[in-house]
Design an enzyme around this catalytic site. Structure first.
Site, mmCIF file in Angstrom:
data_model
loop_
_atom_site.group_PDB
_atom_site.id
_atom_site.type_symbol
_atom_site.label_atom_id
_atom_site.label_comp_id
_atom_site.label_asym_id
_atom_site.label_seq_id
_atom_site.Cartn_x
_atom_site.Cartn_y
_atom_site.Cartn_z
ATOM 1 N N CYS A 49 -7.355 -25.171 -2.514
ATOM 2 C CA CYS A 49 -7.562 -24.530 -1.203
ATOM 3 C C CYS A 49 -9.043 -24.393 -0.854
ATOM 4 O O CYS A 49 -9.394 -24.154 0.299
ATOM 5 C CB CYS A 49 -6.900 -23.162 -1.174
ATOM 6 S SG CYS A 49 -5.168 -23.219 -1.608
ATOM 7 N N ASN A 107 -0.066 -21.323 4.399
ATOM 8 C CA ASN A 107 -1.221 -21.772 3.625
ATOM 9 C C ASN A 107 -1.216 -23.303 3.553
ATOM 10 O O ASN A 107 -0.414 -23.889 2.830
ATOM 11 C CB ASN A 107 -1.156 -21.154 2.222
ATOM 12 C CG ASN A 107 -2.331 -21.551 1.352
ATOM 13 O OD1 ASN A 107 -3.130 -22.407 1.714
ATOM 14 N ND2 ASN A 107 -2.423 -20.923 0.192
ATOM 15 N N HIS A 154 -9.989 -18.552 4.355
ATOM 16 C CA HIS A 154 -8.835 -19.324 3.901
ATOM 17 C C HIS A 154 -7.567 -18.590 4.326
ATOM 18 O O HIS A 154 -7.455 -17.372 4.196
ATOM 19 C CB HIS A 154 -8.887 -19.478 2.386
ATOM 20 C CG HIS A 154 -7.668 -20.138 1.827
ATOM 21 N ND1 HIS A 154 -7.111 -21.262 2.398
ATOM 22 C CD2 HIS A 154 -6.898 -19.827 0.757
ATOM 23 C CE1 HIS A 154 -6.048 -21.612 1.704
ATOM 24 N NE2 HIS A 154 -5.889 -20.752 0.704
HETATM 25 N N1 ACO Z 1 11.653 -12.962 -0.355
HETATM 26 C C1 ACO Z 1 12.160 -11.791 -0.789
HETATM 27 N N2 ACO Z 1 11.812 -11.231 -1.960
HETATM 28 C C2 ACO Z 1 10.897 -11.874 -2.712
HETATM 29 C C3 ACO Z 1 10.316 -13.087 -2.310
HETATM 30 C C4 ACO Z 1 10.733 -13.648 -1.078
HETATM 31 N N3 ACO Z 1 10.253 -14.797 -0.602
HETATM 32 N N4 ACO Z 1 9.448 -13.488 -3.240
HETATM 33 C C5 ACO Z 1 9.455 -12.547 -4.208
HETATM 34 N N5 ACO Z 1 10.334 -11.569 -3.884
HETATM 35 C C6 ACO Z 1 10.675 -10.368 -4.639
HETATM 36 C C7 ACO Z 1 10.326 -10.467 -6.105
HETATM 37 O O1 ACO Z 1 11.379 -11.094 -6.813
HETATM 38 C C8 ACO Z 1 10.159 -9.018 -6.480
HETATM 39 O O2 ACO Z 1 11.437 -8.446 -6.663
HETATM 40 P P1 ACO Z 1 11.683 -7.366 -7.832
HETATM 41 O O3 ACO Z 1 10.772 -6.223 -7.488
HETATM 42 O O4 ACO Z 1 13.113 -7.070 -7.678
HETATM 43 O O5 ACO Z 1 11.304 -8.062 -9.100
HETATM 44 C C9 ACO Z 1 9.558 -8.392 -5.223
HETATM 45 O O6 ACO Z 1 9.847 -9.290 -4.146
HETATM 46 C C10 ACO Z 1 8.054 -8.176 -5.312
HETATM 47 O O7 ACO Z 1 7.482 -9.364 -5.770
HETATM 48 P P2 ACO Z 1 5.921 -9.478 -6.011
HETATM 49 O O8 ACO Z 1 5.601 -10.850 -6.505
HETATM 50 O O9 ACO Z 1 5.450 -8.324 -6.808
HETATM 51 O O10 ACO Z 1 5.400 -9.289 -4.513
HETATM 52 P P3 ACO Z 1 3.921 -9.149 -4.004
HETATM 53 O O11 ACO Z 1 3.791 -7.940 -3.200
HETATM 54 O O12 ACO Z 1 2.926 -9.378 -5.098
HETATM 55 O O13 ACO Z 1 3.824 -10.357 -2.992
HETATM 56 C C11 ACO Z 1 2.960 -12.594 -2.837
HETATM 57 C C12 ACO Z 1 3.999 -11.674 -3.472
HETATM 58 C C13 ACO Z 1 3.158 -12.624 -1.333
HETATM 59 C C14 ACO Z 1 3.141 -13.985 -3.414
HETATM 60 C C15 ACO Z 1 1.548 -12.052 -3.156
HETATM 61 O O14 ACO Z 1 1.428 -11.774 -4.521
HETATM 62 C C16 ACO Z 1 0.486 -13.019 -2.756
HETATM 63 O O15 ACO Z 1 0.296 -13.310 -1.601
HETATM 64 N N6 ACO Z 1 -0.290 -13.530 -3.709
HETATM 65 C C17 ACO Z 1 -1.304 -14.495 -3.410
HETATM 66 C C18 ACO Z 1 -0.677 -15.827 -3.502
HETATM 67 C C19 ACO Z 1 -1.404 -16.878 -2.733
HETATM 68 O O16 ACO Z 1 -2.061 -16.642 -1.763
HETATM 69 N N7 ACO Z 1 -1.243 -18.098 -3.192
HETATM 70 C C20 ACO Z 1 -1.732 -19.203 -2.497
HETATM 71 C C21 ACO Z 1 -2.484 -20.110 -3.308
HETATM 72 S S1 ACO Z 1 -4.006 -19.477 -3.858
HETATM 73 C C22 ACO Z 1 -4.839 -19.115 -2.585
HETATM 74 O O17 ACO Z 1 -4.756 -19.822 -1.667
HETATM 75 C C23 ACO Z 1 -5.590 -17.846 -2.611
#
Ligand code: ACO
Length: 320
Positions: free
Chosen positions: A113, A277, A247
């Site tokens: 990215c 993204n 980004h």
């Molecule tokens: N729909 C519904 N529920 C979901 C989903 C979904 N799509 N995905 C995960 N969940 C559930 C999980 O299973 C979990 O359930 P549980 O509590 O019963 O175990 C719950 O939601 C919480 O999951 P978390 O992973 O803790 O959620 P979080 O608040 O951390 O959000 C996310 C997840 C959106 C991926 C966040 O961590 C994030 O944005 N991280 C950065 C990732 C990113 O940007 N990656 C891109 C590449 S790198 C870059 O570009 C920076």
């Protein structure tokens, strides 16, 4: 003093739009969860024809038109992508062929990215030293091809697209400075296993693997630090920034950086809501849209930042 100035920008988004509701028909997710956690409402997904070189070509044509140049005016092509059309040749050569030019150097940069910011920095060095005059840089990715569409924790986050910019040597201010960073210790937080069948462990699926929470925490800390560093390098305060072009991974990461800079969201360009993204394409697509709709004007100061798998991250401060 020689500066690299952006003469024109362009972008391309695949024809097919996939909304959160459409995704919720195939994986256990819902619009409310995706919007609250990420800000994403839809994304564009490529068809078989819309490869990196195809999308990069259409973004480049728009950038050339905006710069009022022809492909023959280019002296170098740099493509930032993690999803090349082929293992060999690189996407920059395929793009060079599509543009109908030959002989000029053409190479890819793999920086996930952060690819566009890395490409911008590399291009800037060639221009500043006087070695090259006009460079096409493209950020493009087809992450849909390496996404596990059955994994709700990743498939809601990504989209496809391309963004391009033409940089040219000028005595008027353009890129003021760039800062690049990497931390290979984070290699397991976000990765795609080898796409070479013989080199991949049998149990590993050839898709994006991500520890979302780790990525989130690292991204916020790293980006907060790098934007402060680049402003300090230039002896500027956040008041000097007309537009932050971050980004486009997650609206919550973007908001955290804007808050750190004490910058109103009115000065932040976002497109993550519509496109999700798009990896190396995310910064140039957002920049191109804001230039084309008149938000970004000539003479304004832009701060670009991005982070991706590696981790690799970077920032660029420039006068448009
Ligand atoms: N729909 C519904 N529920 C979901 C989903 C979904 N799509 N995905 C995960 N969940 C559930 C999980 O299973 C979990 O359930 P549980 O509590 O019963 O175990 C719950 O939601 C919480 O999951 P978390 O992973 O803790 O959620 P979080 O608040 O951390 O959000 C996310 C997840 C959106 C991926 C966040 O961590 C994030 O944005 N991280 C950065 C990732 C990113 O940007 N990656 C891109 C590449 S790198 C870059 O570009 C920076």
């Amino acid at each position: 003093m020689v500066y690299s100035r952006i003469l024109g920008t362009g972008s391309y988004l695949p024809k097919r739009v996939v909304t959160n509701d459409e995704l919720a028909q195939t994986v256990d997710t819902n619009d409310e969860w995706i919007v609250t956690r990420t800000g994403i409402r839809s994304r564009h997904i490529s068809d078989a024809e819309e490869t990196s070189s195809y999308m990069g070509y259409h973004a480049s044509l728009r950038a050339l038109e905006a710069a009022q140049l022809k492909a023959e005016d280019l002296d170098m092509i740099i493509v930032a992508t993690t999803t090349p059309d082929k293992g060999l040749p690189n996407t920059a050569c395929l793009l060079q062929d599509r543009l109908g030019v030959t002989y000029i150097p053409a190479f890819d940069i793999t920086a996930a990215c952060a690819g566009f910011v890395y490409a911008l920095s590399v291009a800037d060095q060639y221009i500043r030293t006087g070695m090259i005059k006009t460079i096409l840089i493209v950020g493009v990715d087809v992450l849909s091809a390496v996404t596990n569409w059955a994994d709700r924790s990743t498939c809601v986050l990504f989209g496809d697209g391309a963004g391009a910019a033409i940089l040219q040597a000028s005595d008027k201010p353009g890129i003021l400075s760039t800062v690049l960073r990497a931390d290979g210790r984070q290699k397991d937080s976000l990765y795609i296993p080898s796409l070479l069948p013989g080199q991949r462990k049998a149990e590993e699926l050839p898709y994006i693997h991500m520890n979302g929470r780790e990525v989130f925490k690292f991204a916020v800390r790293a980006l907060e630090k790098i934007v402060e560093e680049i402003l300090a390098d230039n002896g500027l305060s956040q008041d000097a920034i007309d537009w932050l072009i971050p980004h486009q991974a997650n609206l919550r990461i973007i908001t955290a950086i804007a808050e750190k800079l004490n910058l109103s969201m009115d000065k932040v360009v976002t497109s993550v809501e519509k496109y999700a993204n798009t990896s190396a394409a995310s910064v140039p697509i957002a920049m191109d849209e804001a230039i084309r709709d008149g938000r970004i004007k000539r003479g304004q100061t832009l701060l670009l930042e991005a982070i991706g798998g590696g981790f690799m991250w970077g920032a660029a401060l420039l006068v448009y």
